[in-house]
Structures are given as C-alpha cells and as structure tokens.
Design a protein around this motif. Sequence first.
Motif, PDB file in Angstrom:
ATOM      1  N   GLU A 103      23.189   7.146  37.234  1.00 35.50           N
ATOM      2  CA  GLU A 103      23.262   5.974  36.358  1.00 35.50           C
ATOM      3  C   GLU A 103      22.234   4.947  36.815  1.00 35.50           C
ATOM      4  OE1 GLU A 103      26.650   3.112  34.294  1.00 35.50           O
ATOM      5  OE2 GLU A 103      27.144   4.260  36.096  1.00 35.50           O
TER       6      GLU A 103
ATOM      7  N   ASN B 187      20.502   1.278  35.485  1.00 38.28           N
ATOM      8  CA  ASN B 187      20.601   0.173  34.535  1.00 38.28           C
ATOM      9  C   ASN B 187      19.579  -0.900  34.865  1.00 38.28           C
ATOM     10  OD1 ASN B 187      23.166   0.772  32.891  1.00 38.28           O
ATOM     11  ND2 ASN B 187      23.880   1.012  34.992  1.00 38.28           N
TER      12      ASN B 187
ATOM     13  N   THR C 259      22.822   3.839  40.896  1.00 36.61           N
ATOM     14  CA  THR C 259      23.984   4.281  41.645  1.00 36.61           C
ATOM     15  C   THR C 259      23.578   5.068  42.886  1.00 36.61           C
ATOM     16  OG1 THR C 259      25.294   4.427  39.621  1.00 36.61           O
ATOM     17  CG2 THR C 259      26.134   5.618  41.532  1.00 36.61           C
TER      18      THR C 259
ATOM     19  N   THR D  90      21.354   7.569  31.875  1.00 37.80           N
ATOM     20  CA  THR D  90      22.563   8.140  32.477  1.00 37.80           C
ATOM     21  C   THR D  90      22.637   9.643  32.238  1.00 37.80           C
ATOM     22  OG1 THR D  90      23.859   7.642  30.483  1.00 37.80           O
ATOM     23  CG2 THR D  90      23.926   6.021  32.253  1.00 37.80           C
ATOM     24  N   GLN D  91      23.204  10.319  33.245  1.00 33.54           N
ATOM     25  CA  GLN D  91      23.616  11.709  33.121  1.00 33.54           C
ATOM     26  C   GLN D  91      24.839  11.817  34.021  1.00 33.54           C
ATOM     27  OE1 GLN D  91      24.729  14.442  33.350  1.00 33.54           O
ATOM     28  NE2 GLN D  91      23.546  16.086  32.493  1.00 33.54           N
ATOM     29  N   ILE D  92      26.001  11.569  33.432  1.00 34.86           N
ATOM     30  CA  ILE D  92      27.231  11.392  34.224  1.00 34.86           C
ATOM     31  C   ILE D  92      28.220  12.532  34.018  1.00 34.86           C
ATOM     32  CG2 ILE D  92      26.999   8.879  34.351  1.00 34.86           C
ATOM     33  CD1 ILE D  92      28.882   8.615  32.008  1.00 34.86           C
TER      34      ILE D  92
ATOM     35  N   TRP E 153      26.481  12.180  39.697  1.00 32.71           N
ATOM     36  CA  TRP E 153      26.565  11.055  38.761  1.00 32.71           C
ATOM     37  C   TRP E 153      25.269  10.242  38.835  1.00 32.71           C
ATOM     38  CZ3 TRP E 153      31.127   9.168  36.055  1.00 32.71           C
ATOM     39  CH2 TRP E 153      30.962   7.905  35.466  1.00 32.71           C
TER      40      TRP E 153
ATOM     41  N   SER F 141      19.184   1.558  29.882  1.00 31.33           N
ATOM     42  CA  SER F 141      19.849   2.429  30.852  1.00 31.33           C
ATOM     43  C   SER F 141      19.441   3.885  30.681  1.00 31.33           C
ATOM     44  CB  SER F 141      21.376   2.309  30.728  1.00 31.33           C
ATOM     45  OG  SER F 141      21.813   2.783  29.462  1.00 31.33           O
TER      46      SER F 141
END
Length: 282
Positions: free
Chosen positions: A157, A159, A126, A254-256, A155, A252
């Motif tokens: 993310e 992947n 992202t 993530t740390q959203i 945000w 993935s």
Amino acid sequence: MGANISDTSGRMSGLEAMPENCVALVLMHMDPTEICKLAGVNRLFRDAASADFIWESKLPCNYQFLMDKVFEFDEKKRAMVNLRKKDVYARLCRRNPLNGISKEFWLDKKTGGLSMAISWKALTITGIDDRRYWNHIFTEDSRFQTIAYLYQTWWLEVNGELKFQFPEGRYSVFFRLHLGKPSKRLGRRVCNTEQVHGWDIKPVRFQLTTSDNQHTESKCFLGSPGNWVNYYVGDFTIGSSGSNSLMKLKFSLTQIDCTHTKGGLCLDSVLIQPSSLANKAK
C-alpha cells in the motif's frame, strides 16, 4: 544590377529595417524554443525577443505563485530578485525543489506546461522502514538519486497527498515503477529479476481523488521487467475558476490480496504532467 550595389546611404535594409515592436508581435505567436532560435538572427531580433509581453504570454497564469515557491525558503534572495519575464520563464524551466528535496516542479521549455515529480520519500508506504521487506538503493535512474526496492510483501500500500496551485488544464498522474533490482556491473546497467514474483496473479489498483470530488480508478498487471514504466493512475482537470486556488490530490497504489506474496519491485516517484505532454510520451 542595381540590386547588387551596396547601400551607401547609411540606412538599414532588409530585416534590420523592421520596427522592433513588429518583430516582437510576430515572435509572440511562436513557441519559446523558436523565439530563442530567432533571437540569434541579429541584434534587432535579440532585443525584440526579450520583450516582457512576449514571455508573459508564455508563462502560466499562476507564475507568481510558482516563483514564490522557488524562493519560499530564501526571503533575502526573493527580495533582491527583479527578473525580466524571459528570465522568469527560464528559471521556472529548471528543476525547482518544493519543500525540500523530495518534490520538484518545472515548466516544459516548449509549451510552458507545468509538471511535477514526487519522490517515494514523500509517500506513505506500508513497512518502508522494515529492512526485511524494503531497501533504499542509490541509482542514477532516479532524478532523486534513490529508489525504494521491495524484496517481498503480502500487503502493498502506497499513498500520497499533494496540495498545489495548478494552471488551468488537464493533467495526468503516473507511478514510475520498475520490476527487478537495477545495478551496475563494469560500468553497464544490469537488472536482477530473480526476486520478481506475484505481479501476474492479481493486478495493482491505482486511485486518484481531488478536493473538488474528481475521482478515477484503474487496474493494471505490472510487467516489462528491467524497464522503467510510467503506470497511468488517472486524469484531473483544473477549470479557469480553479487556477488561482489550491487543489488537493490524493493518489494511491495498492495490491492487498494476501493470498500470495509479491516482490522484486522498485518504486521511484509519482509524476504529474499536462495530459497533452503525457499523450505524446505514450
């Protein structure tokens, strides 16, 4: 006394008197690095160590698939190559690019286990093209020569997907990460940690899913600024029936949680290894 008199009959004695096929059968029970060492004993051992049946037993069951990938974009070279199994093994132990320069695979020289590395360039990240948040850094710390550096974000993310044929076995998946911005000063490696923040508030979430419905999750706080760390994502298993078919992986990071910003993170690659090798590395 007679044992010290040289043999003048012209016949071979000692190791040289052994049949080559017997030597080869013994070598087959050794690992590849030991075979290569013993090949230097004499001509008999060198010839025996080149036997195709020895090296075919060391190659993964899908070695032909792997060789097809090695020469995937060079049909002319593939048509001309007729390698002995020893040379096939040596070729697969090299760094072999996959679909360009953003992925590569290789065999472990000692065990013949298959490993893979996937550059951050082959991942979906992202905001990666927005230079307010991310920068691309050239560095010797990466096998792909560049890493992605995160200044700051709300945000995060990342992947990735991979479709590949793996030999039978259990494999571990890792993200290779680094807190702090690495650089060189006067030829020495240094690390700027001023922008590192937010990773001690909430953990990063890792996920792994396979096309045959294997699924794992893990969470971890990022730490150890200034050091490259392989963060464990999870394991997947290839059974005997699946070693001749393509396996699709999705993974993935993530740390959203948008209650706080985080930054100062370097992203290098995703690493896939036989779990036995990964455990030894730990």
